[in-house]
Design an enzyme around this catalytic site. Sequence first.
Site, PDB file in Angstrom:
ATOM      1  N   HIS A   7     -13.351   3.645   2.762  1.00  0.00           N
ATOM      2  CA  HIS A   7     -12.297   4.645   3.660  1.00  0.00           C
ATOM      3  C   HIS A   7     -12.739   5.832   4.073  1.00  0.00           C
ATOM      4  O   HIS A   7     -12.442   6.359   4.848  1.00  0.00           O
ATOM      5  CB  HIS A   7     -11.069   4.961   2.923  1.00  0.00           C
TER       6      HIS A   7
ATOM      7  N   TYR B 214      -3.889  -5.371   5.814  1.00  0.00           N
ATOM      8  CA  TYR B 214      -5.193  -5.511   5.034  1.00  0.00           C
ATOM      9  C   TYR B 214      -6.157  -6.861   5.286  1.00  0.00           C
ATOM     10  O   TYR B 214      -7.408  -6.644   5.886  1.00  0.00           O
ATOM     11  CB  TYR B 214      -4.804  -5.477   3.540  1.00  0.00           C
TER      12      TYR B 214
ATOM     13  N   GLY C 117      -3.709   1.151  -7.134  1.00  0.00           N
ATOM     14  CA  GLY C 117      -4.971   0.799  -7.651  1.00  0.00           C
ATOM     15  C   GLY C 117      -5.913   2.005  -7.363  1.00  0.00           C
ATOM     16  O   GLY C 117      -6.610   2.596  -8.312  1.00  0.00           O
ATOM     17  N   GLY C 118      -5.969   2.414  -6.322  1.00  0.00           N
ATOM     18  CA  GLY C 118      -6.895   3.592  -6.047  1.00  0.00           C
ATOM     19  C   GLY C 118      -6.287   4.282  -4.646  1.00  0.00           C
ATOM     20  O   GLY C 118      -5.553   3.586  -3.823  1.00  0.00           O
ATOM     21  N   MET C 119      -6.421   5.284  -4.258  1.00  0.00           N
ATOM     22  CA  MET C 119      -6.159   6.238  -3.385  1.00  0.00           C
ATOM     23  C   MET C 119      -7.463   7.106  -2.639  1.00  0.00           C
ATOM     24  O   MET C 119      -8.190   7.829  -3.388  1.00  0.00           O
ATOM     25  CB  MET C 119      -5.063   7.332  -3.597  1.00  0.00           C
ATOM     26  N   GLU C 120      -7.623   6.807  -1.388  1.00  0.00           N
ATOM     27  CA  GLU C 120      -9.099   7.293  -0.853  1.00  0.00           C
ATOM     28  C   GLU C 120      -8.980   8.793  -0.610  1.00  0.00           C
ATOM     29  O   GLU C 120      -9.472   9.253   0.660  1.00  0.00           O
ATOM     30  CB  GLU C 120      -9.139   6.428   0.467  1.00  0.00           C
TER      31      GLU C 120
ATOM     32  N   ARG D  29       1.099   0.681 -12.588  1.00  0.00           N
ATOM     33  CA  ARG D  29       0.714   0.239 -11.206  1.00  0.00           C
ATOM     34  C   ARG D  29       1.620  -0.794 -10.601  1.00  0.00           C
ATOM     35  O   ARG D  29       1.642  -2.039 -11.059  1.00  0.00           O
ATOM     36  CB  ARG D  29      -0.880  -0.197 -11.232  1.00  0.00           C
TER      37      ARG D  29
ATOM     38  N   HIS E 173     -13.666  -0.483  -1.932  1.00  0.00           N
ATOM     39  CA  HIS E 173     -12.533  -0.338  -0.824  1.00  0.00           C
ATOM     40  C   HIS E 173     -12.116   1.278  -0.722  1.00  0.00           C
ATOM     41  O   HIS E 173     -12.382   1.901   0.532  1.00  0.00           O
ATOM     42  CB  HIS E 173     -11.301  -0.909  -1.424  1.00  0.00           C
ATOM     43  N   GLU E 174     -11.958   1.932  -1.903  1.00  0.00           N
ATOM     44  CA  GLU E 174     -11.790   3.459  -1.507  1.00  0.00           C
ATOM     45  C   GLU E 174     -12.820   4.216  -1.120  1.00  0.00           C
ATOM     46  O   GLU E 174     -12.888   5.191  -0.207  1.00  0.00           O
ATOM     47  CB  GLU E 174     -11.392   4.005  -2.834  1.00  0.00           C
TER      48      GLU E 174
ATOM     49  N   GLN F  82       0.495   9.625   0.480  1.00  0.00           N
ATOM     50  CA  GLN F  82       0.398   8.363   1.429  1.00  0.00           C
ATOM     51  C   GLN F  82       1.631   7.667   0.919  1.00  0.00           C
ATOM     52  O   GLN F  82       1.994   7.564  -0.071  1.00  0.00           O
ATOM     53  CB  GLN F  82      -0.740   7.630   1.379  1.00  0.00           C
TER      54      GLN F  82
ATOM     55  N   PRO G 228       0.705   5.051  -9.450  1.00  0.00           N
ATOM     56  CA  PRO G 228       1.160   3.556  -8.848  1.00  0.00           C
ATOM     57  C   PRO G 228       0.663   2.922  -8.257  1.00  0.00           C
ATOM     58  O   PRO G 228       0.981   1.882  -7.900  1.00  0.00           O
ATOM     59  CB  PRO G 228       2.392   4.359  -8.016  1.00  0.00           C
TER      60      PRO G 228
ATOM     61  N   GLU H   3      -6.405   0.041   7.166  1.00  0.00           N
ATOM     62  CA  GLU H   3      -6.704  -0.667   6.078  1.00  0.00           C
ATOM     63  C   GLU H   3      -7.440  -1.890   6.233  1.00  0.00           C
ATOM     64  O   GLU H   3      -7.942  -2.440   5.460  1.00  0.00           O
ATOM     65  CB  GLU H   3      -5.307  -1.020   5.383  1.00  0.00           C
TER      66      GLU H   3
ATOM     67  N   GLN I  69       0.498  12.215  -4.882  1.00  0.00           N
ATOM     68  CA  GLN I  69       0.076  10.966  -4.039  1.00  0.00           C
ATOM     69  C   GLN I  69       1.067  10.930  -2.802  1.00  0.00           C
ATOM     70  O   GLN I  69       2.183  10.996  -2.655  1.00  0.00           O
ATOM     71  CB  GLN I  69       0.709   9.630  -4.959  1.00  0.00           C
TER      72      GLN I  69
ATOM     73  N   LYS J   4       1.510  -2.752  -7.993  1.00  0.00           N
ATOM     74  CA  LYS J   4       1.121  -4.131  -7.591  1.00  0.00           C
ATOM     75  C   LYS J   4       0.815  -4.885  -8.699  1.00  0.00           C
ATOM     76  O   LYS J   4       1.312  -6.193  -8.669  1.00  0.00           O
ATOM     77  CB  LYS J   4      -0.201  -4.029  -6.919  1.00  0.00           C
TER      78      LYS J   4
ATOM     79  N   ASP K 122       6.698   2.828   4.267  1.00  0.00           N
ATOM     80  CA  ASP K 122       6.021   2.120   3.107  1.00  0.00           C
ATOM     81  C   ASP K 122       5.977   0.492   3.564  1.00  0.00           C
ATOM     82  O   ASP K 122       5.297  -0.487   3.007  1.00  0.00           O
ATOM     83  CB  ASP K 122       6.618   2.274   1.952  1.00  0.00           C
TER      84      ASP K 122
HETATM   85  N1  BES Z   1      -4.496   3.730   0.597  1.00  0.00           N
HETATM   86  C1  BES Z   1      -4.221   2.892  -0.222  1.00  0.00           C
HETATM   87  C2  BES Z   1      -3.340   3.148  -1.187  1.00  0.00           C
HETATM   88  C3  BES Z   1      -1.933   3.234  -0.685  1.00  0.00           C
HETATM   89  C4  BES Z   1      -1.176   1.626  -0.502  1.00  0.00           C
HETATM   90  C5  BES Z   1      -0.988   4.480  -0.727  1.00  0.00           C
HETATM   91  C6  BES Z   1       0.153   1.943   0.039  1.00  0.00           C
HETATM   92  C7  BES Z   1       0.035   4.350  -0.522  1.00  0.00           C
HETATM   93  C8  BES Z   1       0.599   3.208  -0.124  1.00  0.00           C
HETATM   94  C9  BES Z   1      -5.604   2.401  -0.997  1.00  0.00           C
HETATM   95  O1  BES Z   1      -6.941   2.603  -0.044  1.00  0.00           O
HETATM   96  C10 BES Z   1      -5.333   0.776  -1.269  1.00  0.00           C
HETATM   97  O2  BES Z   1      -5.325   0.118  -0.393  1.00  0.00           O
HETATM   98  N2  BES Z   1      -5.349   0.461  -2.358  1.00  0.00           N
HETATM   99  C11 BES Z   1      -5.223  -0.685  -2.871  1.00  0.00           C
HETATM  100  C12 BES Z   1      -6.480  -1.300  -3.635  1.00  0.00           C
HETATM  101  C13 BES Z   1      -7.419  -2.175  -2.661  1.00  0.00           C
HETATM  102  C14 BES Z   1      -8.649  -2.597  -3.158  1.00  0.00           C
HETATM  103  C15 BES Z   1      -6.730  -3.291  -1.820  1.00  0.00           C
HETATM  104  C16 BES Z   1      -4.354  -0.757  -4.349  1.00  0.00           C
HETATM  105  O3  BES Z   1      -4.007   0.356  -4.763  1.00  0.00           O
HETATM  106  O4  BES Z   1      -3.953  -1.778  -4.717  1.00  0.00           O
HETATM  107 ZN    ZN Z   2      -6.882   0.984   1.420  1.00  0.00          ZN
END
Ligand code: BES
Ligand code: ZN
Length: 635
Positions: free
Chosen positions: A335, A417, A304-307, A590, A331-332, A177, A302, A354, A175, A592, A409
């Site tokens: 991206h 967002y 939800g998703g990573m693009e 995860r 969302h992904e 980013q 860690p 974002e 991972q 979040k 971060d």
């Molecule tokens: N690029 C992010 C994931 C990310 C966030 C990587 C922070 C590194 C640091 C991804 O596109 C994202 O925003 N994922 C969200 C879900 C989205 C629906 C808001 C997530 O992981 O919760």
């Molecule tokens: Zn995103």
Amino acid sequence: MKKQALISLFMLLAVAACSKNDETAATREQSTQVEQTLVKKVAPSQIKVGKDYHSLSNPEEIKVTHISLDLTVDFERKVLSGTAELEISRVNPDKKRLILDTRDLTILSVTSDGKDVPFTLMEPDPHLGTGLLIVVPKKARKITVAYETSPDASGVQWLTPQQTAGKQHPFLFTQAQAIHARSFIPLQDTPKARVTYDAIIRTPKELLAVMSAANDPDTERDGVYEFTMPQPIPSYLIALAVGDLQFKAMGERTGVYAEASWLERAAKEFEDTENMLIETEKRYGEYSWGRYDLLILPPSFPFGGMENPRLSFITPTVIAGDKSLVALIAHELAHSWSGNTITNATWRDLWLNEGFTTYLTYRIMEFIYGTDRYNMELVLGAQDLAADIASLPEKDQILAIDLRGRDADDVFSNIPYEKGALFLRELENKIGRENFDAFLLGYFEHFAFQSITTEQFIAYLDETLLAQYPEQLDKERIMQWIFQPGIPEGAPGASSDAFAIVDEARNAWLQGELRAGDIDTANWNYHQWKYFVDNLPEMTIEQMSELDAAFNFTGHQNNEIAHSWLLHAIHNDYKVAWDRLYEYLTSIGRNKLVKPLYKALSETAEGKAFAKKAFDVAKAGYHPLTVKANEGYVQ
Ligand code: BES
Ligand code: ZN
């Protein structure tokens, strides 16, 4: 005293150098006098626009244009080892020193044309890692670094067979980013320097490797896998996963990789992905990346998703059985336009990535599931944003956030967002949806495969929308959106009829007019339930019990609803749910979903002791980022 004076002098010089650079950047990137006054009024003057404060590398002098990896995956030692061959281009022919970002890497050798090249590892920086300084030989076109990662690499998680669904084989995923690519590849770890890459990945024979590159679903499983990524991408999108993975097609261009036991469920849950792709293309231009596949990771992922391009990495916690959480896929996927084809030049500019993606996510949800769903998603997003506006300091409510001296971060909150998306929705409202879609299409084409700054975006707005719609748009207000805290007065709102019904029911129950069991919930969908639970006030144990008896929230299998309920269980000291809370914290990584729970628990001594118990057990299975984000709450 003397040292103090020297430091001050040095700082003065540094500030002077910064503001000088600032001026050149400003004249280069900003068009009018008015605009410069506006920027000065709202943005801290010393920020050097376009400077990446989170990389030690120097792509403006010598740029790495292509990376060839040859890496062996050693599950026993939890180490990736091999070589990264970097193709370089001299932007400034007088410069000889190439500085690469690394973190916790062991550098075994640096060579060019088979000959050793001198290198030095610089003093480590706690946020940025260790610069690898290489004196590039005069005619060298390529530099090869032989290296090994550390078992504790911040961007790599090594899972034991026990931590996977199948329990037979280990699993690995990266991972990168925001700034973790440097923990598994020595490179220019800045989004402004895009690279193409190819890779050979050597794994145990029974496992499959996949990357953010062209993946062949029918590849022979022989333990040697080759990849190419022909489009230039920022370093944070380089990704690798290795495991006992199977593939199932969902459509012509879309499919899913997962461990066998998740495969069917995932393919069903995400079966609308192909349509999302098609509908998005209709408005915003052709998908640039060939295939679009999903990789379902173990629950310790860690995010939800990573693009990761061509292959989004997805948490299994969104496989709810009813497509209720598929906005994450939208969302992904989004991206692929906003983010992967146009990226933020630095982490200060993340909102361009974002914010646009969040805006597109809402739109895609409406394309596929209709306006009711669109409105519900908007209201939930608005509530998330309101919570952050209420709790974040003003400096963190600014889209173009000042991140100097801070962890990269720190930029991730609902501001880039949801505030970013709301700003775009205001532009849409002011000029009309069709016109705004045409603008987005043009914008995606104009900056395709570039990494841009907030200031470049503003200059583009000047040339396009502000020139085309002078009656509807106001430059000063746009600058307010980007450079001021809070939400400008009169910003677009959100409302949902489906939620009005929920509010009515909740109020009637809270006022004692209705028993929980008598609320007519027969036709409620996920979003209504989520909205119901999210907006419950402080409650007595009796009230919690009544809801639980009627709706079994403690046993709820939707991870988002369970999360919201467990937060109430902590705040209201509803111990009945604490076994479930323990199970939740020890089975999901995860961030979040777990972080707000740890935070809430940490507010009482008893909660903290409980959190510590769960954390100590869960820790071994958490990703290093989840450990880092939560360990403070249990100490
Ligand atoms: N690029 C992010 C994931 C990310 C966030 C990587 C922070 C590194 C640091 C991804 O596109 C994202 O925003 N994922 C969200 C879900 C989205 C629906 C808001 C997530 O992981 O919760
Ligand atoms: Zn995103």
